[in-house]
Write a protein that holds these residues in place. Structure first.
Motif, PDB file in Angstrom:
ATOM      1  N   GLN A  10     -96.998 -51.612 -27.282  1.00 54.22           N
ATOM      2  CA  GLN A  10     -95.902 -50.590 -26.923  1.00 54.22           C
ATOM      3  C   GLN A  10     -96.289 -49.545 -25.945  1.00 54.22           C
ATOM      4  O   GLN A  10     -95.904 -48.470 -26.141  1.00 54.22           O
ATOM      5  N   VAL A  14     -97.369 -45.025 -30.381  1.00 56.46           N
ATOM      6  CA  VAL A  14     -97.164 -45.496 -31.743  1.00 56.46           C
ATOM      7  C   VAL A  14     -96.384 -44.360 -32.537  1.00 56.46           C
ATOM      8  O   VAL A  14     -96.360 -43.133 -32.283  1.00 56.46           O
ATOM      9  N   ARG A  15     -95.404 -44.636 -33.561  1.00 57.33           N
ATOM     10  CA  ARG A  15     -94.755 -43.676 -34.199  1.00 57.33           C
ATOM     11  C   ARG A  15     -95.390 -43.302 -35.472  1.00 57.33           C
ATOM     12  O   ARG A  15     -96.175 -44.167 -36.009  1.00 57.33           O
ATOM     13  N   GLN A  18     -95.159 -45.981 -38.326  1.00 65.24           N
ATOM     14  CA  GLN A  18     -96.014 -47.387 -37.892  1.00 65.24           C
ATOM     15  C   GLN A  18     -97.264 -47.145 -37.987  1.00 65.24           C
ATOM     16  O   GLN A  18     -97.994 -47.977 -38.758  1.00 65.24           O
ATOM     17  N   VAL A  45     -93.968 -39.147 -32.562  1.00 68.89           N
ATOM     18  CA  VAL A  45     -94.340 -40.322 -31.487  1.00 68.89           C
ATOM     19  C   VAL A  45     -95.175 -39.830 -30.684  1.00 68.89           C
ATOM     20  O   VAL A  45     -95.371 -38.743 -30.016  1.00 68.89           O
ATOM     21  N   ARG A  60     -89.645 -46.074 -23.796  1.00 67.30           N
ATOM     22  CA  ARG A  60     -89.684 -46.510 -25.243  1.00 67.30           C
ATOM     23  C   ARG A  60     -90.201 -45.471 -26.088  1.00 67.30           C
ATOM     24  O   ARG A  60     -89.741 -45.441 -27.172  1.00 67.30           O
ATOM     25  N   ALA A  61     -90.416 -44.328 -25.641  1.00 63.55           N
ATOM     26  CA  ALA A  61     -90.876 -43.156 -26.571  1.00 63.55           C
ATOM     27  C   ALA A  61     -89.773 -42.469 -26.842  1.00 63.55           C
ATOM     28  O   ALA A  61     -89.904 -42.247 -28.066  1.00 63.55           O
ATOM     29  N   LEU A  64     -88.281 -44.973 -29.589  1.00 64.62           N
ATOM     30  CA  LEU A  64     -89.275 -44.878 -30.968  1.00 64.62           C
ATOM     31  C   LEU A  64     -88.913 -43.535 -31.764  1.00 64.62           C
ATOM     32  O   LEU A  64     -88.796 -43.520 -32.627  1.00 64.62           O
ATOM     33  N   TRP A  65     -88.614 -42.469 -30.864  1.00 62.35           N
ATOM     34  CA  TRP A  65     -88.283 -41.186 -31.554  1.00 62.35           C
ATOM     35  C   TRP A  65     -86.851 -41.413 -32.278  1.00 62.35           C
ATOM     36  O   TRP A  65     -86.758 -41.098 -33.313  1.00 62.35           O
ATOM     37  N   ASP A  68     -84.600 -47.391 -35.228  1.00 63.61           N
ATOM     38  CA  ASP A  68     -84.200 -48.637 -34.853  1.00 63.61           C
ATOM     39  C   ASP A  68     -82.483 -48.649 -34.776  1.00 63.61           C
ATOM     40  O   ASP A  68     -81.903 -49.746 -34.477  1.00 63.61           O
ATOM     41  N   VAL A 125     -87.198 -52.867 -28.009  1.00 62.35           N
ATOM     42  CA  VAL A 125     -86.277 -51.639 -27.801  1.00 62.35           C
ATOM     43  C   VAL A 125     -85.038 -52.061 -27.779  1.00 62.35           C
ATOM     44  O   VAL A 125     -84.586 -53.164 -27.233  1.00 62.35           O
TER      45      VAL A 125
END
Length: 298
Positions: A10, A14-15, A18, A45, A60-61, A64-65, A68, A125
């Protein structure tokens, strides 16, 4: 997948949930943040300090924030697809009905509850489909740069004209649809016709006369060609190109041979494209004036 493997795949991120799923307690996560091992990029995040916040990690951050249920759209989605190398300023992301949390700096959340974009999971993503992303990015970049993006994507067969039409239909009346409609028209083949009209207007506004549009000329050993804009008395030819997408390899080769024969036939050739006429509208008139002076002095 272990926590380290997840962070690696990722882009160093990482979130919170997760990390919890992989055995870290809230206190353990807090200790890593306090020690500087993890940097909080957005609420909950984190970026491992051993990784850089690259342009890709920044996208990606944001994803993730948002979670989904959210989807990268527009310029951000086009960048994730690799359709543009232009830096993404504010990251646009379409959020679902549950996306009510405070939006962090550098992210713009758009609500599309009833108009949720078609989407696909790409390297972890959720992004809108490629053609929609390309068209959305093009409207953000403006006419000329947006056209370059679509032209390259069409040349590389990353998108197709039918997929652009479908993306335009899906836009409805959203912001940017007027520019999007023009860009799709150019992709469908209007670029060269528009360039011809712009060239004629440019010469007329500059007060330059003595030219003929679409002049047929017979070249010995080659046959008849049609010069887009011709100054027959001075044997000056203006050749006009549309988008590169509209010239396949065979067309590119034929155009080169054709121009060679026009030059051998004693014509001075000025070649301009749709991009030239949009970006530097005064260039054609200036080039023609210089060519006319050179012809008079010869």
């Amino acid at each position: 997948m272990t926590l380290l493997d997840l962070i690696r795949t990722q882009d160093g991120l990482v979130r919170h949930d997760q990390a919890r799923e992989r055995g870290l307690s809230p206190a353990a996560i807090g200790r890593r943040v306090a020690a500087g091992e993890w940097l909080e990029i957005h609420p909950r995040v984190y970026l491992a300090a051993t990784h850089d916040l690259t342009a890709r990690a920044r996208l990606r951050a944001a994803a993730l924030w948002a979670g989904d249920d959210a989807t990268l759209v527009g310029h951000a989605a086009a960048a994730w697809w690799g359709l543009t190398d232009r830096a993404v300023g504010t990251i646009e992301i379409a959020v679902g009905p549950g996306g009510g949390h405070r939006v962090p700096a550098g992210v713009h959340a758009v609500r599309r509850a009833a108009d949720r974009p078609g989407r696909v999971l790409v390297d972890g993503v959720w992004v809108e489909h490629r053609a929609s992303a390309a068209l959305g990015a093009a409207t953000t970049l403006g006419l000329v740069e947006g056209a370059r993006l679509l032209d390259r994507a069409l040349q590389q067969q990353r998108i197709s004209v039918p997929s652009l039409r479908a993306a335009l239909a899906a836009m409805g009346q959203r912001h940017g649809v007027v520019l999007a409609r023009r860009l799709v028209g150019l992709a469908e083949g209007d670029a060269r016709s528009e360039a011809e009209r712009d060239a004629a207007r440019s010469l007329t506004r500059a007060g330059i006369g003595g030219w003929t549009a679409n002049l047929p000329v017979d070249l010995p050993g080659f046959g008849r060609v049609v010069i887009d804009i011709a100054f027959p008395a001075q044997r000056i030819a203006v050749e006009i190109d549309g988008w590169a997408f509209h010239r396949d390899v065979d067309r590119f080769r034929r155009d080169g041979l054709r121009q060679n024969e026009v030059v051998i036939g004693g014509w001075r050739v000025i070649r301009v494209s749709w991009y030239d006429l949009q970006a530097t509208p005064g260039y054609l008139a200036d080039a023609v004036r210089r060519a006319l002076r050179a012809a008079a002095a010869a």
